[in-house]
Design a protein around this motif. Structure first.
Motif, PDB file in Angstrom:
ATOM      1  N   UNK A  12      32.463  65.277 -20.440  1.00 17.08           N
ATOM      2  CA  UNK A  12      31.467  66.008 -21.202  1.00 17.08           C
ATOM      3  C   UNK A  12      30.572  66.763 -20.247  1.00 17.08           C
ATOM      4  N   UNK A  13      30.166  67.944 -20.626  1.00 17.60           N
ATOM      5  CA  UNK A  13      29.255  68.724 -19.812  1.00 17.60           C
ATOM      6  C   UNK A  13      28.018  69.045 -20.627  1.00 17.60           C
ATOM      7  N   UNK A  14      26.844  68.764 -20.047  1.00 13.70           N
ATOM      8  CA  UNK A  14      25.590  69.033 -20.721  1.00 13.70           C
ATOM      9  C   UNK A  14      24.888  70.207 -20.061  1.00 13.70           C
ATOM     10  N   UNK A  15      24.509  71.147 -20.854  1.00  9.96           N
ATOM     11  CA  UNK A  15      23.676  72.255 -20.386  1.00  9.96           C
ATOM     12  C   UNK A  15      22.573  72.409 -21.412  1.00  9.96           C
ATOM     13  N   UNK A  16      21.536  71.608 -21.264  1.00  9.10           N
ATOM     14  CA  UNK A  16      20.541  71.493 -22.315  1.00  9.10           C
ATOM     15  C   UNK A  16      19.423  72.523 -22.205  1.00  9.10           C
ATOM     16  N   UNK A  17      19.464  73.345 -21.193  1.00  7.57           N
ATOM     17  CA  UNK A  17      18.458  74.387 -21.041  1.00  7.57           C
ATOM     18  C   UNK A  17      19.155  75.663 -20.593  1.00  7.57           C
ATOM     19  N   UNK A  18      19.845  76.366 -21.527  1.00 10.42           N
ATOM     20  CA  UNK A  18      20.690  77.491 -21.142  1.00 10.42           C
ATOM     21  C   UNK A  18      19.938  78.640 -20.503  1.00 10.42           C
ATOM     22  N   UNK A  19      18.622  78.733 -20.727  1.00  6.71           N
ATOM     23  CA  UNK A  19      17.871  79.829 -20.129  1.00  6.71           C
ATOM     24  C   UNK A  19      17.909  79.771 -18.609  1.00  6.71           C
ATOM     25  N   UNK A  20      18.061  78.568 -18.058  1.00 10.08           N
ATOM     26  CA  UNK A  20      18.040  78.406 -16.609  1.00 10.08           C
ATOM     27  C   UNK A  20      19.360  77.877 -16.073  1.00 10.08           C
ATOM     28  N   UNK A  21      20.405  77.928 -16.909  1.00  9.60           N
ATOM     29  CA  UNK A  21      21.669  77.307 -16.516  1.00  9.60           C
ATOM     30  C   UNK A  21      22.221  77.888 -15.230  1.00  9.60           C
ATOM     31  N   UNK A  28      27.636  65.656 -10.946  1.00  3.61           N
ATOM     32  CA  UNK A  28      28.885  65.140 -11.505  1.00  3.61           C
ATOM     33  C   UNK A  28      28.793  63.614 -11.521  1.00  3.61           C
ATOM     34  N   UNK A  29      28.765  63.051 -12.724  1.00  5.25           N
ATOM     35  CA  UNK A  29      28.489  61.632 -12.914  1.00  5.25           C
ATOM     36  C   UNK A  29      29.720  60.903 -13.432  1.00  5.25           C
ATOM     37  N   UNK A  30      30.027  59.752 -12.840  1.00  8.74           N
ATOM     38  CA  UNK A  30      31.082  58.887 -13.338  1.00  8.74           C
ATOM     39  C   UNK A  30      30.489  57.592 -13.864  1.00  8.74           C
ATOM     40  N   UNK A  31      30.915  57.173 -15.061  1.00  9.61           N
ATOM     41  CA  UNK A  31      30.382  55.961 -15.680  1.00  9.61           C
ATOM     42  C   UNK A  31      31.542  55.081 -16.130  1.00  9.61           C
ATOM     43  N   UNK A  32      31.287  53.781 -16.227  1.00  6.35           N
ATOM     44  CA  UNK A  32      32.277  52.831 -16.742  1.00  6.35           C
ATOM     45  C   UNK A  32      32.022  52.633 -18.227  1.00  6.35           C
ATOM     46  N   UNK A  34      31.099  54.569 -20.339  1.00  3.79           N
ATOM     47  CA  UNK A  34      30.155  55.504 -20.922  1.00  3.79           C
ATOM     48  C   UNK A  34      28.973  54.854 -21.609  1.00  3.79           C
ATOM     49  N   UNK A  35      28.748  53.520 -21.416  1.00  2.01           N
ATOM     50  CA  UNK A  35      27.666  52.860 -22.142  1.00  2.01           C
ATOM     51  C   UNK A  35      26.298  53.292 -21.642  1.00  2.01           C
ATOM     52  N   UNK A  36      26.148  53.483 -20.334  1.00  6.55           N
ATOM     53  CA  UNK A  36      24.856  53.937 -19.821  1.00  6.55           C
ATOM     54  C   UNK A  36      24.591  55.368 -20.244  1.00  6.55           C
ATOM     55  N   UNK A  37      25.647  56.171 -20.267  1.00 13.00           N
ATOM     56  CA  UNK A  37      25.485  57.538 -20.757  1.00 13.00           C
ATOM     57  C   UNK A  37      25.067  57.528 -22.221  1.00 13.00           C
ATOM     58  N   UNK A  38      25.662  56.640 -23.011  1.00 13.45           N
ATOM     59  CA  UNK A  38      25.299  56.551 -24.422  1.00 13.45           C
ATOM     60  C   UNK A  38      23.837  56.172 -24.584  1.00 13.45           C
ATOM     61  N   UNK A  39      23.341  55.255 -23.741  1.00 10.17           N
ATOM     62  CA  UNK A  39      21.925  54.877 -23.799  1.00 10.17           C
ATOM     63  C   UNK A  39      21.033  56.056 -23.417  1.00 10.17           C
ATOM     64  N   UNK A  50      16.330  69.222 -16.218  1.00  7.97           N
ATOM     65  CA  UNK A  50      16.167  70.374 -15.328  1.00  7.97           C
ATOM     66  C   UNK A  50      17.418  70.636 -14.485  1.00  7.97           C
ATOM     67  N   UNK A  51      18.518  70.011 -14.814  1.00 10.29           N
ATOM     68  CA  UNK A  51      19.788  70.175 -14.105  1.00 10.29           C
ATOM     69  C   UNK A  51      20.907  69.953 -15.123  1.00 10.29           C
ATOM     70  N   UNK A  52      22.108  70.330 -14.771  1.00 10.51           N
ATOM     71  CA  UNK A  52      23.263  70.076 -15.616  1.00 10.51           C
ATOM     72  C   UNK A  52      23.895  68.751 -15.219  1.00 10.51           C
ATOM     73  N   UNK A  53      24.431  68.041 -16.201  1.00 10.14           N
ATOM     74  CA  UNK A  53      25.048  66.746 -15.976  1.00 10.14           C
ATOM     75  C   UNK A  53      26.454  66.760 -16.552  1.00 10.14           C
ATOM     76  N   UNK A  54      27.427  66.560 -15.692  1.00  8.00           N
ATOM     77  CA  UNK A  54      28.824  66.528 -16.113  1.00  8.00           C
ATOM     78  C   UNK A  54      29.321  65.092 -16.002  1.00  8.00           C
ATOM     79  N   UNK A  55      29.790  64.537 -17.126  1.00  6.90           N
ATOM     80  CA  UNK A  55      30.191  63.141 -17.176  1.00  6.90           C
ATOM     81  C   UNK A  55      31.697  62.984 -17.246  1.00  6.90           C
ATOM     82  N   UNK A  56      32.222  62.034 -16.462  1.00  8.00           N
ATOM     83  CA  UNK A  56      33.578  61.540 -16.639  1.00  8.00           C
ATOM     84  C   UNK A  56      33.483  60.027 -16.786  1.00  8.00           C
ATOM     85  N   UNK A  57      34.092  59.462 -17.843  1.00  5.05           N
ATOM     86  CA  UNK A  57      34.019  58.028 -18.112  1.00  5.05           C
ATOM     87  C   UNK A  57      35.339  57.361 -17.763  1.00  5.05           C
TER      88      UNK A  57
END
Length: 326
Positions: A12-21, A28-32, A34-39, A50-57
């Motif tokens: 999943x890729x998050x770009x929550x502030x497109x004006x400054x993307x 680039x974040x890896x999680x086991x 995805x439970x912490x990402x879900x929280x 203030x940054x983009x977060x790309x997740x791989x679970x």
């Protein structure tokens, strides 16, 4: 239900502030699982990043470590023991934050008809564990607790999905998983915990946020990692305070029944830790234990495995939560 199929390759890729993307750094974040990402998401801590977060679970900690070592991730969330092995192998990663699971949420399971009613009943049995991980550490500690030696049993080195299948099929008499595999197996497969087979007194239950040295040398990524650690600590506290809501979100996010995610949350009792030099001794104890059993082929000094410089904000959150309970 094959849990790995729910998570491997999930990106999943998050770009929550497109004006400054165009100007924002990407972590680039890896999680086991995805439970912490879900929280993070459910608590609102991913709002206004203030940054983009790309997740791989991933389905376990080892592939997170592999991806970090290969340079495919900047940050990874994983247990302490997978980190120990890649650090010992010279991987360019350091621990930058920490949290704790209830040690008894790492436990030995068996089938009711497998003839394992005590730890002493393990003698002569085959046991599934993940090599070099929580399950491997747990079973060595449980054998000590029972007065048995490693050669009194046969260890089958299997990942969590295959370990579950081996136990339910009768190929092994016991299996040493962690949450959410415990909640899933006991609810779906009818497996049971082996008496005195929990991790309390053996396992630390610690997990770490790890960062590649390359990311730590980048000023913008350092700021982003420090900010993420604060958000993670807040999200973990939110999950503690809203277990029913978090169980629903986690079930929906990971396509798991809510009764299983609720059991997982209640058992794991995840809480943020103050990340300071007191953790070095705990990881060193684990390294020495695995070396004694020749799981680690050489003695490892873990004193340089930590970077405490990014944890000030997250530590304030953890200390505040501890104060609320006192």
């Amino acid at each position: 239900m094959r849990l790995a199929a729910l998570f491997v390759g999930l990106t999943l890729t998050l770009s929550l502030n497109p004006l400054f993307a165009a100007e924002k750094v990407t972590l680039r974040l890896g999680d086991v699982k995805g439970d912490r990402f879900a929280a993070l998401k459910a608590s609102g801590e991913l709002n206004n990043l203030p940054y983009d977060l790309k997740l791989t679970a991933f389905d376990s900690g080892a592939p997170v470590q592999e991806a970090l070592n290969a340079g495919a991730l900047d940050v990874g969330f994983t247990g302490d023991l997978p980190f120990l092995f890649v650090y010992a192998a010279g991987a360019p990663v350091k621990a930058v934050g920490a949290w704790q699971n209830n040690p008894d949420s790492i436990a030995l399971l068996t089938r009711p008809n497998a003839g394992v009613h005590s730890l002493q009943d393990l003698k002569g049995k085959q046991i599934a564990v993940n090599r070099g991980g929580w399950g491997h550490y747990l079973i060595l500690g449980l054998l000590e607790r029972a007065g048995l030696k490693p050669d009194d049993v046969t260890l089958r080195f299997l990942g969590p999905v295959d370990g579950r299948a081996a136990l339910t099929s009768g190929a092994v008499a016991a299996w040493a998983p962690w949450e959410p595999y415990i909640a899933t197996s006991t609810a779906v497969d009818g497996t049971v915990r082996v008496p005195q087979g929990g991790g309390k007194g053996i396992m630390s239950g610690y997990s770490y946020a790890l960062a590649r040295d390359e990311a730590l040398s980048n000023p913008e990524k350092r700021k982003a990692i420090a900010d993420l650690l604060v958000r993670l600590a807040k999200a973990q506290i939110w999950a503690q305070q809203h277990p029913e809501e978090f169980a629903r979100v986690l079930g929906k996010t990971l396509n798991m029944p809510t009764n299983i995610t609720a059991s997982w949350i209640a058992d794991a009792r995840i809480r943020p830790l103050v990340f300071d030099a007191s953790l070095i001794g705990t990881l060193q104890k684990s390294a020495d234990f695995f070396h004694r059993y020749q799981v680690l082929p050489k003695q490892v000094d873990v004193s340089k495995a930590f970077d405490f410089s990014l944890a000030a904000g997250a530590n304030q959150v953890a200390k505040s939560a501890q104060g609320d309970k006192s």
